[in-house]
Every structure is written in C-alpha cells, then in structure tokens.
Scaffold this motif. Structure first.
Motif, short mmCIF file in Angstrom:
data_model
loop_
_atom_site.label_atom_id
_atom_site.label_comp_id
_atom_site.label_asym_id
_atom_site.label_seq_id
_atom_site.Cartn_x
_atom_site.Cartn_y
_atom_site.Cartn_z
N LEU A 1 -32.25 138.55 129.16
CA LEU A 1 -32.75 139.80 128.35
C LEU A 1 -31.60 140.20 127.71
CD1 LEU A 1 -34.40 141.38 131.40
CD2 LEU A 1 -35.52 140.37 129.58
N ASN A 2 -31.96 141.09 126.47
CA ASN A 2 -31.16 141.89 125.92
C ASN A 2 -31.20 143.22 126.48
OD1 ASN A 2 -30.11 143.75 123.96
ND2 ASN A 2 -30.40 142.44 122.17
N LEU A 3 -30.31 143.72 127.28
CA LEU A 3 -30.72 145.04 128.00
C LEU A 3 -30.35 146.26 127.28
CD1 LEU A 3 -29.55 144.01 131.73
CD2 LEU A 3 -31.85 144.43 130.76
N LEU A 4 -29.63 146.18 126.16
CA LEU A 4 -29.12 147.37 125.53
C LEU A 4 -29.62 147.19 124.13
CD1 LEU A 4 -25.49 147.69 126.63
CD2 LEU A 4 -27.26 148.91 127.56
N GLY B 1 -28.47 131.12 137.25
CA GLY B 1 -29.46 130.93 138.23
C GLY B 1 -30.12 132.03 138.88
N GLY B 2 -30.08 133.26 138.15
CA GLY B 2 -30.38 134.35 138.93
C GLY B 2 -32.08 134.35 139.45
N SER B 3 -32.37 135.03 140.13
CA SER B 3 -33.80 134.88 140.62
C SER B 3 -34.66 136.10 139.84
CB SER B 3 -34.01 135.13 142.10
OG SER B 3 -33.66 136.59 142.27
N GLY B 4 -34.13 137.03 139.27
CA GLY B 4 -34.86 138.07 138.54
C GLY B 4 -35.61 138.82 139.54
N SER B 5 -35.01 139.30 140.72
CA SER B 5 -35.60 140.05 141.72
C SER B 5 -34.85 141.53 141.56
CB SER B 5 -35.50 139.35 143.07
OG SER B 5 -34.24 139.32 143.48
N ARG B 6 -33.76 141.63 140.95
CA ARG B 6 -33.26 143.06 141.17
C ARG B 6 -33.46 143.99 140.14
NH1 ARG B 6 -28.11 139.75 142.65
NH2 ARG B 6 -28.56 139.35 144.68
N LEU B 7 -34.08 143.53 139.06
CA LEU B 7 -34.04 144.71 137.84
C LEU B 7 -35.64 144.72 137.35
CD1 LEU B 7 -32.40 146.46 136.16
CD2 LEU B 7 -31.95 144.61 134.47
N TRP B 8 -36.47 144.56 138.24
CA TRP B 8 -37.80 144.52 138.10
C TRP B 8 -38.15 145.96 137.39
CZ3 TRP B 8 -42.40 147.33 139.54
CH2 TRP B 8 -43.43 146.61 139.17
N PRO B 9 -39.10 146.12 136.66
CA PRO B 9 -39.99 145.23 135.98
C PRO B 9 -39.57 144.80 134.91
CG PRO B 9 -40.61 147.40 135.45
CD PRO B 9 -39.53 147.57 136.27
N LEU B 10 -38.31 144.73 134.27
CA LEU B 10 -37.68 144.17 133.13
C LEU B 10 -37.46 142.74 133.48
CD1 LEU B 10 -35.16 146.94 131.87
CD2 LEU B 10 -37.23 146.13 130.69
N TYR C 1 -27.72 140.51 121.28
CA TYR C 1 -27.55 138.87 122.13
C TYR C 1 -28.26 139.53 123.36
CZ TYR C 1 -24.51 137.12 118.33
OH TYR C 1 -23.95 136.99 117.07
N THR C 2 -28.59 138.29 124.28
CA THR C 2 -28.85 138.29 125.42
C THR C 2 -27.53 138.26 126.47
OG1 THR C 2 -29.12 136.08 125.87
CG2 THR C 2 -31.20 137.16 124.96
N MET C 3 -27.77 138.71 127.66
CA MET C 3 -26.69 138.58 128.49
C MET C 3 -26.03 137.20 128.77
SD MET C 3 -27.80 141.08 131.73
CE MET C 3 -25.86 141.42 131.89
N LEU C 4 -26.81 136.07 128.65
CA LEU C 4 -26.42 134.82 128.60
C LEU C 4 -25.75 134.45 127.38
CD1 LEU C 4 -26.43 131.71 129.66
CD2 LEU C 4 -28.50 131.45 128.48
#
Length: 153
Positions: free
Chosen positions: A35-38, A16-25, A43-46
């Motif tokens: 997201l798939n950060l690496l 349920g994260g809000s998406g505010s800490r890693l903007w703009p990704l 796979y995505t983090m989920l």
C-alpha cells in the motif's frame, strides 16, 4: 572474508506480511507493504524499501521474499520502479523471519558461487518508515567493513 574480491550489497526484502494488523486498509490479499499509506508518497512501502537504498555504492537488485499469493503484486510493483529482482522467493506459508533469511542466504550463495564477488546481505523489512535516509545510509556504509570480516551486524 574479503580476499581481494569486490563486494556487492544484496538487499533481502522481507515482504511476507499477512495483512492482519492494519485492517481494513490492509487485508490478507493486499497487506500493508503493498500500500501507499501516505498521500504525500508516490511509492508503496515495498517500493520505498528499495528506493531508499538504490543509490548506495555496491548495491544490487534485491531478492524479495513474499507469500505465494503475492508474487504478482511484488513483480508488478518492482516493475513500476524499473527493478528486476534477482529472485522472488515464495513462501508457501509464513514461517517468520529466520527461515526466510536462511533461504535467501542460500540463494545468494548459489547466485554468486562462481563469481569473484563477496556478497553482503542487507535484510530489510518492507513495512518500515525511515525518515532520516542519510543516517540510514551511514549506518549501512559503516557496517560493511565488519560484514566483510564475517561479522553479523
């Protein structure tokens, strides 16, 4: 308490994260857990949250808790890894961890009320990076006996 019933590990994935800490990704409409950060990850983090536990003995399909606006993203990403969640619980607005876990626990009690299965909740954040999967599995497996005694681990 385990009264001869078999146990089942029920993953509760908090997404349920809000998406505010890693903007703009990451942004409100598409937070980091989706997201798939690496570049090296497929796979995505989920998705990785479930993939890292999928081979544990006694594991069930997960219950995923997410914001109402992300339900289709969750369903799509779970389908991509061939997982049908037991339930996708929608939060009309974020209320932090405790209410989410409480609602999931009540849902698990409802799902397993007439079954001879002792559910063990495995609460997981969908945005963690865990590198030593073997140690992670060991920690989970070592906690099962205590959980079956009614202890919070």
């Amino acid at each position: 308490m385990n009264s001869g019933n078999i146990y089942k590990i029920i993953p509760i994935i908090l997404a349920g994260g809000s998406g505010s800490r890693l903007w703009p990704l990451s942004r409100k409409s598409f937070p980091k857990q989706f997201l798939n950060l690496l570049e090296s990850d497929e796979y995505t983090m989920l998705q990785k949250t479930y993939k890292r536990i999928e081979n544990l003995e006694g594991i069930s399909n997960p219950i995923v808790i997410c914001n109402e606006e992300h339900r289709f993203i969750v369903a799509h990403q779970m389908k991509e890894i061939n997982i049908e969640p037991l339930e996708i619980i929608l939060e009309p607005e974020g209320r932090n961890t405790t209410p989410a876990i409480t609602i999931a626990a009540l849902k698990v009690l409802d799902i397993f009320k007439d079954k001879n299965i002792e559910p063990i909740l495995l609460v997981l954040s969908s945005d963690h990076q865990i590198e030593d999967i073997k140690k992670f599995h060991s920690a989970i497996n070592n906690s099962i006996e205590e959980a079956l005694k009614g202890n919070l681990i």
